[in-house]
Design a protein around this motif. Structure first.
Motif, PDB file in Angstrom:
ATOM      1  N   CYS A   1      -1.961  12.918  12.572  1.00 27.17           N
ATOM      2  CA  CYS A   1      -2.171  11.734  11.311  1.00 27.17           C
ATOM      3  C   CYS A   1      -3.352  11.582  11.010  1.00 27.17           C
ATOM      4  O   CYS A   1      -3.641  10.875  10.238  1.00 27.17           O
ATOM      5  N   GLY A   2      -4.377  11.815  11.931  1.00 25.63           N
ATOM      6  CA  GLY A   2      -5.799  11.632  11.388  1.00 25.63           C
ATOM      7  C   GLY A   2      -6.251  10.336  11.920  1.00 25.63           C
ATOM      8  O   GLY A   2      -7.366   9.724  11.433  1.00 25.63           O
ATOM      9  N   GLN A   3      -5.674   9.250  12.615  1.00 26.00           N
ATOM     10  CA  GLN A   3      -5.837   8.226  12.875  1.00 26.00           C
ATOM     11  C   GLN A   3      -7.049   8.219  13.864  1.00 26.00           C
ATOM     12  O   GLN A   3      -7.213   9.008  14.781  1.00 26.00           O
ATOM     13  N   VAL A   4      -8.217   7.275  13.662  1.00 25.60           N
ATOM     14  CA  VAL A   4      -9.472   7.437  14.435  1.00 25.60           C
ATOM     15  C   VAL A   4      -9.307   6.402  15.592  1.00 25.60           C
ATOM     16  O   VAL A   4      -8.765   5.269  15.719  1.00 25.60           O
ATOM     17  N   PHE A   5      -9.848   6.729  16.828  1.00 21.50           N
ATOM     18  CA  PHE A   5      -9.856   6.097  18.078  1.00 21.50           C
ATOM     19  C   PHE A   5     -11.122   6.130  18.573  1.00 21.50           C
ATOM     20  O   PHE A   5     -11.761   7.180  18.493  1.00 21.50           O
ATOM     21  N   SER A   6     -11.687   5.035  19.092  1.00 20.56           N
ATOM     22  CA  SER A   6     -12.961   5.035  20.167  1.00 20.56           C
ATOM     23  C   SER A   6     -12.508   4.913  21.478  1.00 20.56           C
ATOM     24  O   SER A   6     -13.389   5.495  22.373  1.00 20.56           O
ATOM     25  N   ASP A   7     -11.416   4.629  22.008  1.00 22.48           N
ATOM     26  CA  ASP A   7     -11.013   4.914  23.216  1.00 22.48           C
ATOM     27  C   ASP A   7      -9.983   6.151  23.370  1.00 22.48           C
ATOM     28  O   ASP A   7      -8.997   6.344  22.742  1.00 22.48           O
ATOM     29  N   PRO A   8     -10.238   7.113  24.349  1.00 20.36           N
ATOM     30  CA  PRO A   8      -9.429   8.398  24.556  1.00 20.36           C
ATOM     31  C   PRO A   8      -8.235   8.064  25.076  1.00 20.36           C
ATOM     32  O   PRO A   8      -7.227   8.656  24.599  1.00 20.36           O
ATOM     33  N   GLN A   9      -8.251   6.916  25.936  1.00 19.41           N
ATOM     34  CA  GLN A   9      -6.779   6.709  26.549  1.00 19.41           C
ATOM     35  C   GLN A   9      -5.891   6.219  25.472  1.00 19.41           C
ATOM     36  O   GLN A   9      -4.526   6.510  25.513  1.00 19.41           O
ATOM     37  N   LEU A  10      -6.135   5.293  24.490  1.00 16.36           N
ATOM     38  CA  LEU A  10      -5.348   5.028  23.248  1.00 16.36           C
ATOM     39  C   LEU A  10      -4.906   6.168  22.400  1.00 16.36           C
ATOM     40  O   LEU A  10      -3.921   6.474  22.097  1.00 16.36           O
ATOM     41  N   LEU A  11      -5.963   7.212  22.380  1.00 17.39           N
ATOM     42  CA  LEU A  11      -5.713   8.527  21.659  1.00 17.39           C
ATOM     43  C   LEU A  11      -4.572   9.142  22.217  1.00 17.39           C
ATOM     44  O   LEU A  11      -3.400   9.774  21.505  1.00 17.39           O
ATOM     45  N   ARG A  12      -4.585   9.292  23.608  1.00 18.67           N
ATOM     46  CA  ARG A  12      -3.602  10.162  24.514  1.00 18.67           C
ATOM     47  C   ARG A  12      -2.129   9.201  24.244  1.00 18.67           C
ATOM     48  O   ARG A  12      -0.943   9.986  24.038  1.00 18.67           O
ATOM     49  N   GLU A  13      -2.134   7.971  24.380  1.00 15.91           N
ATOM     50  CA  GLU A  13      -0.965   7.004  24.342  1.00 15.91           C
ATOM     51  C   GLU A  13      -0.465   7.366  22.852  1.00 15.91           C
ATOM     52  O   GLU A  13       0.877   7.380  22.841  1.00 15.91           O
ATOM     53  N   HIS A  14      -1.208   7.101  21.898  1.00 18.50           N
ATOM     54  CA  HIS A  14      -0.743   7.401  20.615  1.00 18.50           C
ATOM     55  C   HIS A  14      -0.122   8.545  20.464  1.00 18.50           C
ATOM     56  O   HIS A  14       0.978   8.800  19.647  1.00 18.50           O
ATOM     57  N   THR A  15      -0.719   9.657  20.733  1.00 24.73           N
ATOM     58  CA  THR A  15       0.045  11.060  20.559  1.00 24.73           C
ATOM     59  C   THR A  15       1.290  11.362  21.320  1.00 24.73           C
ATOM     60  O   THR A  15       2.118  11.794  20.664  1.00 24.73           O
ATOM     61  N   ILE A  16       1.388  10.980  22.558  1.00 25.46           N
ATOM     62  CA  ILE A  16       2.543  11.068  23.286  1.00 25.46           C
ATOM     63  C   ILE A  16       3.610  10.294  22.515  1.00 25.46           C
ATOM     64  O   ILE A  16       4.975  10.569  22.638  1.00 25.46           O
ATOM     65  N   ASN A  17       3.498   9.005  22.457  1.00 26.51           N
ATOM     66  CA  ASN A  17       4.464   7.936  21.967  1.00 26.51           C
ATOM     67  C   ASN A  17       4.787   8.271  20.365  1.00 26.51           C
ATOM     68  O   ASN A  17       5.861   7.773  19.940  1.00 26.51           O
ATOM     69  N   SER A  18       4.030   8.530  19.624  1.00 24.65           N
ATOM     70  CA  SER A  18       4.046   8.902  17.832  1.00 24.65           C
ATOM     71  C   SER A  18       4.352  10.014  17.622  1.00 24.65           C
ATOM     72  O   SER A  18       4.934  10.228  16.388  1.00 24.65           O
ATOM     73  N   HIS A  19       4.252  11.041  18.057  1.00 26.64           N
ATOM     74  CA  HIS A  19       4.102  12.667  17.645  1.00 26.64           C
ATOM     75  C   HIS A  19       4.927  13.644  18.580  1.00 26.64           C
ATOM     76  O   HIS A  19       4.540  13.388  19.809  1.00 26.64           O
ATOM     77  N   HIS A  20       5.917  14.307  18.118  1.00 28.98           N
ATOM     78  CA  HIS A  20       6.718  15.180  18.962  1.00 28.98           C
ATOM     79  C   HIS A  20       5.714  16.385  19.083  1.00 28.98           C
ATOM     80  O   HIS A  20       5.464  16.796  18.081  1.00 28.98           O
ATOM     81  N   PRO A  21       5.747  17.016  20.276  1.00 26.11           N
ATOM     82  CA  PRO A  21       4.920  18.398  20.183  1.00 26.11           C
ATOM     83  C   PRO A  21       5.542  19.549  19.350  1.00 26.11           C
ATOM     84  O   PRO A  21       4.771  20.451  19.087  1.00 26.11           O
ATOM     85  N   LYS A  22       6.882  19.419  19.335  1.00 21.53           N
ATOM     86  CA  LYS A  22       7.319  20.610  18.319  1.00 21.53           C
ATOM     87  C   LYS A  22       6.923  20.490  16.926  1.00 21.53           C
ATOM     88  O   LYS A  22       7.154  21.708  16.184  1.00 21.53           O
ATOM     89  N   LYS A  23       6.483  19.186  16.326  1.00 16.86           N
ATOM     90  CA  LYS A  23       5.632  19.454  15.206  1.00 16.86           C
ATOM     91  C   LYS A  23       4.041  19.616  15.057  1.00 16.86           C
ATOM     92  O   LYS A  23       3.842  19.716  13.725  1.00 16.86           O
ATOM     93  N   PHE A  24       3.771  20.002  16.185  1.00 13.37           N
ATOM     94  CA  PHE A  24       2.621  20.626  16.086  1.00 13.37           C
ATOM     95  C   PHE A  24       2.678  21.978  15.445  1.00 13.37           C
ATOM     96  O   PHE A  24       3.226  23.040  15.570  1.00 13.37           O
ATOM     97  N   LYS A  25       1.410  21.822  14.532  1.00 18.62           N
ATOM     98  CA  LYS A  25       1.097  23.245  13.655  1.00 18.62           C
ATOM     99  C   LYS A  25      -0.390  23.542  13.773  1.00 18.62           C
ATOM    100  O   LYS A  25      -1.280  22.842  13.504  1.00 18.62           O
ATOM    101  N   VAL A  26      -0.747  24.826  14.027  1.00 16.09           N
ATOM    102  CA  VAL A  26      -1.867  25.468  14.049  1.00 16.09           C
ATOM    103  C   VAL A  26      -2.573  25.470  12.723  1.00 16.09           C
ATOM    104  O   VAL A  26      -2.143  26.157  11.715  1.00 16.09           O
ATOM    105  N   THR A  27      -3.380  24.508  12.253  1.00 14.22           N
ATOM    106  CA  THR A  27      -3.708  24.376  10.897  1.00 14.22           C
ATOM    107  C   THR A  27      -5.332  24.973  10.704  1.00 14.22           C
ATOM    108  O   THR A  27      -5.834  24.912   9.700  1.00 14.22           O
ATOM    109  N   GLU A  28      -5.805  24.844  11.921  1.00 12.18           N
ATOM    110  CA  GLU A  28      -7.488  25.629  12.027  1.00 12.18           C
ATOM    111  C   GLU A  28      -7.327  27.013  12.494  1.00 12.18           C
ATOM    112  O   GLU A  28      -7.842  27.052  13.549  1.00 12.18           O
ATOM    113  N   HIS A  29      -6.942  28.018  11.931  1.00 11.03           N
ATOM    114  CA  HIS A  29      -6.806  29.440  12.442  1.00 11.03           C
ATOM    115  C   HIS A  29      -7.892  30.043  12.631  1.00 11.03           C
ATOM    116  O   HIS A  29      -8.225  30.833  13.598  1.00 11.03           O
ATOM    117  N   LYS A  30      -9.175  29.488  12.011  1.00  7.15           N
ATOM    118  CA  LYS A  30     -10.498  30.207  12.289  1.00  7.15           C
ATOM    119  C   LYS A  30     -11.182  29.348  13.288  1.00  7.15           C
ATOM    120  O   LYS A  30     -12.289  29.808  13.797  1.00  7.15           O
TER     121      LYS A  30
END
Length: 564
Positions: A256-285
């Protein structure tokens, strides 16, 4: 005007031979480089369309192609390569299928009366038990094969004199009688089909037609990009690694592009807010940045701390697909708020941008042929290459030279067109610089001003970039630019260039009014205020104004020594 970019020359403007437009063009029959691949546009046209262009040995200005047509040609060439890969895979499948169909037809003919006699595998099964001994896949079940192996004599075989030499199971037998077709309800459509012979045996004929899903998979595996993307998806979907993006020293959620200064908050946000099956490779190069602070397996409670161990675990334990012969194209990090350390060599860095730049030493996907430096992705590589093209991008208005085209365009927008390039996220206004954007957010939208305190002193900076510069300059003493003549070190290349005239004696900046020369541009600008009578330095005691700051300082010492 001709300038150089990459391996070959660029003409701006030039007449494109493919669309007839006056644009920035390249030569059709000169070798250029794109994403590490060599390309000659005239050869690509010949391969794709069979077009042999004329006058390719004439003047350079008569054999040009614009960037728009180059992009379309690359797409056509890529499509051609894709079709060729699929065709090769298709033909390989058809050859395999043809060989096995021939074997299948020979077996069929062997069961037809009067047909050629060939050897087939015979499985001896009771006729009345066919429906019970067929497995879910349509072939004979394992129990049926085992029973047939244990039963070494059957009356029907013993009474048939013509079958005295017939082995009981998996024996080679010459058969020339017409078979009785099995009932459709007793044989499922599958890879194996059971046919009954006149002697009471059931013959297992294998259907060698390859399913379309298998054909599609073989075609996909012809493309290295597919294997690389599959490896990334396997890592992200079945582990707890945290994919992320970055913008200088900011960490952004990959989804979602949300900005974080604390890596722990980034990890918690990613696990709780986004399912890994929705991951798409958008930067092929580009390589995908992932945080390996927690890996572990999502499919079982096994704790895993090493990425290579996880790859072996997911393949051997959970039978997931992973192509070990192809790179997974991930950039590993272990992010903590306390210290920023490289996950591969444990070197500690003061800020994330320095660590991100350090990763070029571990992953040299693009190598500069001029100086030999390696880079992770193409963007960094292109920006570096522009440093070798000194003075290739002049400003048409003032004549100032720039190393990169982007810097020249930025200069034109800011200085000559007075047009901003920094967008406000809450309105449509464009600002001239990032500090102006922060000021606009505070004054126009009522946001709290940002502050970045230094952890080593009491200084508070308004931007993270200012804090980074303060860190490197005042605390780390990161003076990386050294004078080859006297050994003095400087914080920026600009400061080093300003120092060099003390050794060379060059005076390249000339006043157009009095023709006096100066070694530095800043000195010339200060001198020009004499001709414009720009008295910007004013004494706060007597209000007398001066053109130069040094004149004000001399005035303060002579006229107001008590305030010195």
């Amino acid at each position: 005007m001709s300038v150089r970019k990459g391996k070959g020359p660029v003409f701006d403007p030039g007449l494109c031979r493919c669309c007839g437009s006056m644009k920035k063009c390249r030569l059709l029959n000169v070798e250029y480089e794109c994403s590490g691949q060599k390309e000659v546009y005239s050869d690509m046209m010949m391969d794709c369309f069979g077009l042999l262009l004329s006058h390719l040995d004439g003047k350079p200005t008569e054999r040009l192609v614009c960037a728009t047509c180059v992009i379309r040609l690359r797409d056509a060439f890529s499509f051609r390569q894709q079709v060729l890969r699929c065709e090769e895979a298709f033909l390989q499948v058809k050859v395999y299928d043809s060989e096995n169909n021939e074997r299948h037809m020979q077996m069929e003919e062997a069961l037809v009366e009067g047909g050629p006699k060939i050897e087939v595998e015979v499985i001896k099964v009771e006729p009345e038990d066919v429906s019970d001994n067929i497995s879910d896949t349509g072939g004979p079940s394992e129990d049926a094969l085992a029973d047939a192996a244990d039963d070494e004599t059957k009356p029907d075989l013993a009474q048939d004199d013509s079958n005295d030499d017939l082995p009981l199971i998996h024996s080679k037998r010459k058969i020339s009688r017409r078979p009785l077709p099995p009932e459709p309800s007793k044989v499922k459509k599958s890879e194996n089909v059971v046919r009954t012979t006149p002697t009471g045996h059931n013959v297992a004929l294998k259907n060698y037609n390859m399913p379309m899903s298998k054909v599609q998979q073989l075609i996909r595996e012809r493309d290295p990009t597919y294997m690389t993307e599959t490896n990334i998806l396997t890592i992200v979907e079945f582990s707890y690694v945290c994919p992320f993006k970055c913008r200088h020293n900011h960490l952004l959620c990959y989804y979602c592009g949300q900005v974080f200064s604390d890596p722990q908050l980034l990890r918690e946000h990613t696990i709780n807010s986004h399912h890994p099956k929705k991951f798409k490779v958008t930067e092929h190069k580009n390589m995908i940045k992932i945080d390996l602070t927690r890996i572990d397996c999502r499919l079982c409670p096994v704790k895993i701390n090493d990425l290579e161990e996880f790859k072996r675990h997911i393949v051997t334990t959970h039978k997931k697909k992973y192509y070990f012969d192809f790179k997974d194209s991930v950039l590993p990090f272990r992010l903590t708020k306390e210290e920023i350390k490289c996950a591969l060599c444990n070197v500690i860095f003061p800020y994330f941008h320095a660590l991100n730049k350090h990763m070029n030493e571990h992953f040299s996907n693009y190598v500069c042929e001029t100086c030999g430096l390696g880079f992770v992705d193409k963007g960094r590589f292109v920006m570096h290459q522009q440093r070798h093209d000194q003075g290739d991008f002049p400003c048409e208005t003032c004549g100032k030279m720039f190393k990169a085209e982007y810097n020249r365009d930025l200069h034109i927008d800011r200085v000559h067109r007075k047009r901003g390039r920094v967008y406000c996220p809450k309105c449509d206004i464009k600002l001239m610089s990032y500090p102006q954007k922060l000021k606009h957010l505070v004054e126009a939208h009522g946001e709290q001003p940002l502050s970045f305190p230094c952890t080593m002193c009491e200084k508070v900076c308004e931007t993270r970039r200012t804090l980074t510069i303060h860190w490197r300059k005042d605390h780390l003493k990161d003076f990386r630019y050294e004078c080859q003549c006297c050994g003095q070190k400087f914080f920026t290349r600009f400061a080093l260039n300003n120092h060099m005239p003390t050794h060379t004696g060059e005076r390249n900046y000339k006043c157009k009014v009095c023709e006096k020369c100066y070694p530095r541009l800043k000195t010339l600008k200060d001198h020009m205020r004499i001709h414009t009578n720009d008295r910007r330095y004013r004494c706060h005691i007597c209000a007398q104004a001066f053109i130069q700051n040094c004149s004000l300082k001399g005035h303060m010492k002579s006229q107001h020594p008590e305030y010195g």
